[in-house]
Design an enzyme around this catalytic site. Structure first.
Site, PDB file in Angstrom:
ATOM      1  N   ASP A 196       0.854  -1.190   0.000  1.00  0.00           N
ATOM      2  CA  ASP A 196       0.000   0.000   0.000  1.00  0.00           C
ATOM      3  C   ASP A 196       0.895   1.249   0.000  1.00  0.00           C
ATOM      4  O   ASP A 196       2.123   1.139   0.008  1.00  0.00           O
ATOM      5  CB  ASP A 196      -0.927  -0.056   1.228  1.00  0.00           C
ATOM      6  N   ASP A 225      -5.640   2.744  -7.009  1.00  0.00           N
ATOM      7  CA  ASP A 225      -6.545   3.239  -5.980  1.00  0.00           C
ATOM      8  C   ASP A 225      -6.964   4.669  -6.355  1.00  0.00           C
ATOM      9  O   ASP A 225      -6.393   5.266  -7.268  1.00  0.00           O
ATOM     10  CB  ASP A 225      -5.768   3.236  -4.649  1.00  0.00           C
ATOM     11  N   GLU A 230     -11.307   7.586  -8.923  1.00  0.00           N
ATOM     12  CA  GLU A 230     -12.681   8.022  -9.274  1.00  0.00           C
ATOM     13  C   GLU A 230     -12.698   9.301 -10.117  1.00  0.00           C
ATOM     14  O   GLU A 230     -13.645   9.446 -10.890  1.00  0.00           O
ATOM     15  CB  GLU A 230     -13.495   8.228  -7.987  1.00  0.00           C
ATOM     16  N   HIS A 237      -6.899  -7.788   4.026  1.00  0.00           N
ATOM     17  CA  HIS A 237      -6.295  -6.454   4.077  1.00  0.00           C
ATOM     18  C   HIS A 237      -6.292  -5.972   5.523  1.00  0.00           C
ATOM     19  O   HIS A 237      -6.406  -4.797   5.793  1.00  0.00           O
ATOM     20  CB  HIS A 237      -7.110  -5.520   3.162  1.00  0.00           C
TER      21      HIS A 237
END
Ligand SMILES: *[C@@H]1O[C@H](CO)[C@@H](O)[C@H](O)[C@H]1NC(C)=O
Ligand SMILES: *[C@@H]1O[C@H](CO)[C@@H](O)[C@H](O)[C@H]1NC(C)=O
Ligand SMILES: CC(=O)N[C@H]1CO[C@H](CO)[C@@H](O)[C@@H]1O
Length: 490
Positions: A157, A273, A276, A413
């Site tokens: 991440d 990630d 949007e 996760h």
């Protein structure tokens, strides 16, 4: 507005729906991609204006409104549906079935068949936001091996990055990461790196190539003047600009950056990630223009309101879609995991259900989300096992591991370390692994014929030429039961 022949309506996304079959009691769903943790009925990361209706005689049909503008749909007990979109064209597609499975096959024939995942990506994945250092990462990997947990893929991440800058790694806390990645690969492991689709513009000129090259190539989303980049704020320090994936030069730039980065960190997959795209500001600098694009005369039923975005209205969901054809440049079967998706994204990659919470309700909802993404032609789908936000508990995490061992995409996760826990996880994951050839075949059938990988019981029992699918079901059940019995024996 259209009448529908029954109240058995499925689909529309992306939302957290309380049931797979929709309530027709005057419910309205907004659709517009947004960085929004799953909240009942709110518009979430992706946009899928597609539904399937199953009639009383078990015949099914599907309808797509191929439109990426802000929109909503209302379901009423007549039964009927009302679409309201604030732009674009009314591009409707009707899929005649007659079985639910035929509808999905016809739908994916139109929008693109799901990609064929690499075999390794069907193994178990582990991830965590905030290992914080390579030592913690190494200890985690060692602990997985110590407890003998079946496990093939390690995710990294944003904390692996230097100050959350794309295409960098933290040379202090993650010193030696490239070598460690090579070592893991030699041991047969695969790895997935996170990337975000925004680039800080405030590093010293000449020190941050992703920005310098992008600036030189003119790849950013511009303001309505057509020449000054739109500026927002996201993870990296300073303010950020946003790559304009509708511009062919942007694809060149992104591919180039991914290739150069692969020379540094030899990743096997990319996890995109925040696409949007997410922006931490309400609008942009120096504020959104006052016009009827930012203030449309009809505001669809969306979380907050429309004025939080800064891109022209049709842009949002396409942003994610076009950020996907990335890894093809690396020459291997691509692994792309995307938070935002649109009609047809399944052709390029998979999806996880977002930043869910460690709650029983979320575990339940994950089954619904997974069934829905199989309707949307994105069968490589899973939820963060144990939940992403909040602390998990022993019992919840354990039950979620047992369920998540059978997600098409199985990733924890938010891990929990304990002997008993490890033993039970090992057992269910071994059942998963014993079924992998079968799962791989389902993905192959999905890739070639557009079939679903996960199917609801409803679809099995309404399947006209039901024989093969009932056989499939019985076959899987028998294998799972047999495997469980074998493991339960002393
Ligand atoms: C955006 O503006 C830059 C100059 O800042 C220009 O090079 C680029 O072509 C523009 N993008 C589009 C799609 O017009
Ligand atoms: C989660 O657990 C940690 C460690 O026990 C604790 O410090 C933290 O406050 C907890 N967070 C929440 C949201 O409960
Ligand atoms: C546990 C879980 O996955 N819950 C929800 C997570 O978010 C998606 C939408 O992104 C929902 O569909 C899931 O039901």
């Amino acid at each position: 507005t259209t009448t529908v022949p029954s109240t058995s309506v499925y689909g529309f996304g992306e939302h957290e729906h309380p049931s797979f079959k929709h309530s027709m009691d005057f419910v309205t769903y907004g659709m517009f991609s947004r960085d929004q943790a799953p909240t009942p009925l709110a518009n979430l990361y992706g946009v899928h204006p597609f539904y399937m209706c199953v009639e009383a005689d078990s015949n099914a049909h599907g309808v797509l409104l191929l439109n990426s503008n802000a929109q909503d749909v209302s379901l009423s007990p007549n039964p009927s549906l009302t679409f309201r979109t604030i732009g674009g064209i009314l591009d409707f597609y009707v899929f005649l079935g007659p079985t639910p499975e035929n509808v999905v096959q016809q739908y994916t024939e139109a929008i693109g068949r799901p990609h064929m995942p690499a075999y390794w990506s069907l193994g178990f994945h582990l991830s965590r936001w905030g290992y914080g250092s390579i030592d913690v990462l190494k200890k985690t990997v060692d602990r997985m091996h110590y407890y003998d947990i079946p496990y093939d893929v390690q995710h990294l991440d944003i904390d692996y990055m230097e100050r959350r800058l794309d295409f960098t790694y933290d040379k202090v806390n993650y010193a030696g990461l490239p070598e460690y990645i090579q070592q893991l690969k030699k041991e047969g492991m695969h790895n997935v790196m996170i990337l975000d689709p925004f680039i800080t513009k405030d590093e010293e000129p000449g020190t941050y190539r992703p920005y310098d090259l992008g600036e030189e190539m003119g790849v950013w989303v511009n303001n309505s003047d057509g020449v000054t980049p739109a500026v927002g704020k996201a993870w990296p320090p300073g303010d950020s600009v946003f790559p304009d994936y509708t511009n062919p030069r942007t694809v060149e730039w992104w591919t180039q950056m991914c290739l150069e980065f692969k020379d540094v960190l030899d990743y096997d997959g990319i996890w995109i990630d925040m696409n949007e795209p997410s922006n931490f500001l309400r609008g942009q600098y120096p504020g959104c223009a006052v016009n009827d694009i930012n203030n449309p005369p009809y505001v669809p039923s969306l979380e907050k309101n429309l004025r939080v975005f800064f891109l022209k209205k049709e842009f949002h969901p396409l942003f994610s879609h076009l950020s996907l054809p990335v890894l093809r440049a690396t020459g291997k079967r691509a692994f792309v995991l995307s938070r935002s998706t649109f009609v047809g994204s399944g052709k390029y990659g998979g999806h996880w259900l977002g930043d869910n919470f460690s709650r029983w309700k979320d575990m339940h909802q994950s089954v619904i989300g997974i069934l829905e993404f199989n309707l949307f032609g994105i069968p490589y789908i899973g939820a963060d096992i144990c939940g992403f936000n909040y602390n998990t508990t022993y019992e919840l995490c354990l039950r979620w591991m047992q369920l998540g061992s059978f997600y098409p995409f199985s990733r924890n996760h938010n891990a929990e370390g304990n002997k008993e826990f490890a033993k039970i996880s090992r057992t269910t994951l071994r059942i998963r692994y014993s079924l992998l050839p079968y799962l791989y075949t389902l993905f192959f059938e999905s890739h070639v014929h557009g079939s679903t990988v996960v199917l609801s019981f409803l679809s099995y029992f309404t399947h006209r030429s039901g024989r093969t699918s009932i056989c499939k079901l019985v076959n899987v059940c028998l294998r799972i039961v047999t495997a469980m019995l074998l493991h339960a024996l002393p």
